[in-house]
Structures are given as C-alpha cells and as structure tokens.
Write a protein that holds these residues in place. Structure first.
Motif, short mmCIF file in Angstrom:
data_model
loop_
_atom_site.label_atom_id
_atom_site.label_comp_id
_atom_site.label_asym_id
_atom_site.label_seq_id
_atom_site.Cartn_x
_atom_site.Cartn_y
_atom_site.Cartn_z
N ASN A 1 -7.65 -1.32 6.45
CA ASN A 1 -8.02 -1.13 5.04
C ASN A 1 -7.31 -2.17 4.15
O ASN A 1 -7.93 -2.81 3.29
N VAL B 1 -18.24 -5.45 -3.53
CA VAL B 1 -16.81 -5.30 -3.21
C VAL B 1 -16.45 -3.82 -3.28
O VAL B 1 -15.73 -3.29 -2.43
N LYS B 2 -17.01 -3.15 -4.29
CA LYS B 2 -16.74 -1.70 -4.43
C LYS B 2 -17.22 -0.96 -3.18
O LYS B 2 -16.48 -0.13 -2.62
N GLU C 1 -8.98 -5.21 1.96
CA GLU C 1 -8.73 -5.33 0.52
C GLU C 1 -8.19 -6.72 0.17
O GLU C 1 -8.61 -7.33 -0.81
N LYS D 1 -14.88 -1.80 -0.22
CA LYS D 1 -13.55 -1.16 -0.36
C LYS D 1 -13.63 0.34 -0.18
O LYS D 1 -12.74 0.96 0.40
N ASP D 2 -14.72 0.94 -0.70
CA ASP D 2 -14.86 2.40 -0.56
C ASP D 2 -15.06 2.79 0.91
O ASP D 2 -14.50 3.77 1.38
N GLU E 1 0.81 -1.22 0.00
CA GLU E 1 0.00 0.00 0.00
C GLU E 1 0.84 1.27 0.00
O GLU E 1 1.54 1.55 0.97
N ASN F 1 -0.24 4.36 0.19
CA ASN F 1 -0.70 5.30 1.22
C ASN F 1 -0.17 4.94 2.61
O ASN F 1 0.11 5.82 3.42
N SER G 1 -11.82 2.61 2.64
CA SER G 1 -10.99 3.81 2.39
C SER G 1 -11.51 4.99 3.21
O SER G 1 -10.74 5.84 3.66
N ILE H 1 -13.22 -12.67 -3.56
CA ILE H 1 -13.97 -12.19 -4.73
C ILE H 1 -13.03 -11.38 -5.62
O ILE H 1 -13.03 -10.14 -5.60
N PRO H 2 -12.19 -12.07 -6.39
CA PRO H 2 -11.19 -11.32 -7.17
C PRO H 2 -11.78 -10.54 -8.35
O PRO H 2 -11.18 -9.59 -8.83
N GLU H 3 -12.99 -10.93 -8.80
CA GLU H 3 -13.57 -10.24 -9.96
C GLU H 3 -14.30 -8.96 -9.52
O GLU H 3 -14.53 -8.76 -8.33
N PHE H 4 -14.66 -8.12 -10.52
CA PHE H 4 -15.38 -6.89 -10.20
C PHE H 4 -16.74 -7.24 -9.61
O PHE H 4 -17.46 -8.09 -10.13
N HIS H 5 -17.09 -6.59 -8.51
CA HIS H 5 -18.39 -6.83 -7.88
C HIS H 5 -18.85 -5.54 -7.21
O HIS H 5 -18.07 -4.91 -6.50
N1 LIG Z 1 -13.17 -6.13 -7.23
C1 LIG Z 1 -13.65 -4.89 -7.25
N2 LIG Z 1 -14.95 -4.67 -7.53
C2 LIG Z 1 -15.45 -3.41 -7.55
N3 LIG Z 1 -14.73 -2.30 -7.33
C3 LIG Z 1 -13.42 -2.45 -7.02
C4 LIG Z 1 -12.81 -3.74 -6.98
N4 LIG Z 1 -11.51 -3.58 -6.69
C5 LIG Z 1 -11.32 -2.25 -6.53
N5 LIG Z 1 -12.46 -1.56 -6.73
C6 LIG Z 1 -12.63 -0.08 -6.66
O1 LIG Z 1 -11.34 0.51 -6.79
C7 LIG Z 1 -11.00 1.26 -5.60
C8 LIG Z 1 -9.53 1.05 -5.29
O2 LIG Z 1 -9.35 -0.31 -4.94
P1 LIG Z 1 -7.94 -0.98 -4.72
O3 LIG Z 1 -8.15 -2.36 -4.22
O4 LIG Z 1 -7.15 -0.82 -5.96
O5 LIG Z 1 -7.38 -0.12 -3.53
P2 LIG Z 1 -6.15 0.91 -3.52
O6 LIG Z 1 -5.73 1.30 -4.89
O7 LIG Z 1 -5.16 0.32 -2.61
O8 LIG Z 1 -6.87 2.17 -2.87
P3 LIG Z 1 -7.06 2.61 -1.36
O9 LIG Z 1 -6.32 1.67 -0.46
O10 LIG Z 1 -6.53 3.99 -1.35
O11 LIG Z 1 -8.54 2.57 -1.13
C9 LIG Z 1 -11.93 0.72 -4.51
O12 LIG Z 1 -12.17 1.70 -3.51
C10 LIG Z 1 -13.18 0.39 -5.32
O13 LIG Z 1 -13.94 1.57 -5.56
#
Ligand SMILES: Nc1ncnc2c1ncn2[C@@H]1O[C@H](COP(=O)(O)OP(=O)(O)OP(=O)(O)O)[C@@H](O)[C@H]1O
Length: 171
Positions: A89, A107-108, A93, A111-112, A45, A47, A115, A100-104
């Motif tokens: 965080n 998950v969004k 992640e 993860k949001d 990470e 950040n 953050s 769930i490695p695929e877009f979901h």
């Molecule tokens: N599998 C997924 N499905 C849906 N959205 C996702 C997915 N992976 C990431 N995202 C979106 O992308 C953003 C960044 O995710 P990522 O896992 O890349 O974290 P990052 O780049 O380390 O950011 P940070 O730690 O600052 O939140 C998430 O906050 C989410 O909005």
C-alpha cells in the motif's frame, strides 16, 4: 548534433555512475537497502506503525504460549501478511505521489483499492488471532471466531450488491 550526442552520452555516464554508487554491490548492501525501505515506510505510514507494534506483541506472546507447529505458522503468516500488504500500500501511494502528485480520480481509485488490500488482510488476521490467540489466552471457543467469521462473510453479499449497483449505474 555532435554536441547533442555528447550531452546524451555524458548523461548516460553520470546515470551509470550514480547507479554504481547507489546500487547494491553485495548481500550486506542489498539487506541494508531493504531495511532502509521498511524504515522509510514505517516513518511514513501511521497504520503500518500500528500493525508493526501489534504484530510484534502477538509474535512475542506466541513465543510463550503452548502453541502447536501449525498454529504457530498461521500466526506468523497472518502478521507478515498484514505488514506485507501495508508495505505494498505504501509503495503504491509513493509511486502515485511521484508520478501524479495532483488530485486525480484514477489516483483515488488506485489508492482506495490499495487500502482495500490492507483491510482484507487485516480481516483475515483478526480471525486467525481470535481462533488461536483468543483460545490460548482467554480459552475462547471456536464459536467466537465463527461469530466474527459470520460478520465478515455477511459482508460478501453486501459488498457484492453495492459493487453491482455501481456497475449498473456506470452502464
Ligand atoms: N492524488 C489524489 N487524487 C485523488 N484522491 C486522492 C489522492 N491522494 C489521496 N487521495 C484520497 O485520499 C485517501 C488517502 O490517501 P493518502 O495518500 O493520504 O493515504 P493515507 O492517508 O496514508 O491512507 P491509507 O494508507 O490508510 O490508505 C486515498 O485513499 C484517496 O481516496
């Protein structure tokens, strides 16, 4: 059937052996696993690397500043709080990427929110930094911290209204 049972028990045995090899047998090993976890999170990470560096500089500086006991504890708390929230965080992640490695869309959302935890902790630490370090280093009055505080507090109704608008749209 017997073959299946035998296979299951062999699987169980190999799992237990692996656990014995990987698990912590003493305090030193528990400590080294914890450090390993922190190092992995830092390597993953960007950040967290930034917060770690900034946190180090602030804690190092505070060693030499004429800071009282309460303020010293607040500074430590603010730095550790941001790093803990970054670690949580990163943990979230990694868990999501594993299962769930695929877009979901869920998950969004997770993860949001994750953050958002870091952002909230960072806002707290900015106020603590300005109020204590700003005062000691640049003689900033508490009014500077209050101006930032006002900025953050005015986010509350703004965020609240945006949240309610989303909630109404969903109904
Ligand atoms: N599998 C997924 N499905 C849906 N959205 C996702 C997915 N992976 C990431 N995202 C979106 O992308 C953003 C960044 O995710 P990522 O896992 O890349 O974290 P990052 O780049 O380390 O950011 P940070 O730690 O600052 O939140 C998430 O906050 C989410 O909005």
């Amino acid at each position: 059937m017997a073959q299946h049972l035998q296979k299951n028990s062999t699987n169980q045995e190999s799992k237990e052996k692996l656990k014995e090899q990987l698990g912590s047998n003493n305090l030193k090993e528990s400590f080294s696993h914890a450090i390993e976890g922190i190092l992995t999170a830092i390597s993953q990470e960007r950040n967290l690397r930034i917060h770690f560096f900034v946190g180090f500089v602030i804690l190092f500086l505070s060693l030499f500043l004429p800071i009282d006991k309460n303020n010293y504890i607040w500074i430590f708390f603010a730095v550790f709080f941001v790093i803990i929230s970054e670690l949580i965080n990163t943990l979230i992640e990694n868990l999501l990427d594993l299962f769930i490695p695929e877009f979901h869309p869920i998950v969004k959302i997770i993860k949001d929110i994750s953050s958002g935890i870091v952002l909230w902790a960072a806002m707290f630490s900015v106020i603590v930094g300005i109020a204590i370090i700003g005062n000691l280093l640049f003689n900033w009055d508490i009014i500077i911290a209050k101006i930032f505080g006002f900025g953050f507090v005015s986010l509350f109704p703004f965020i609240y209204v945006l949240g309610v608008i989303r909630w109404k749209k969903k109904r």
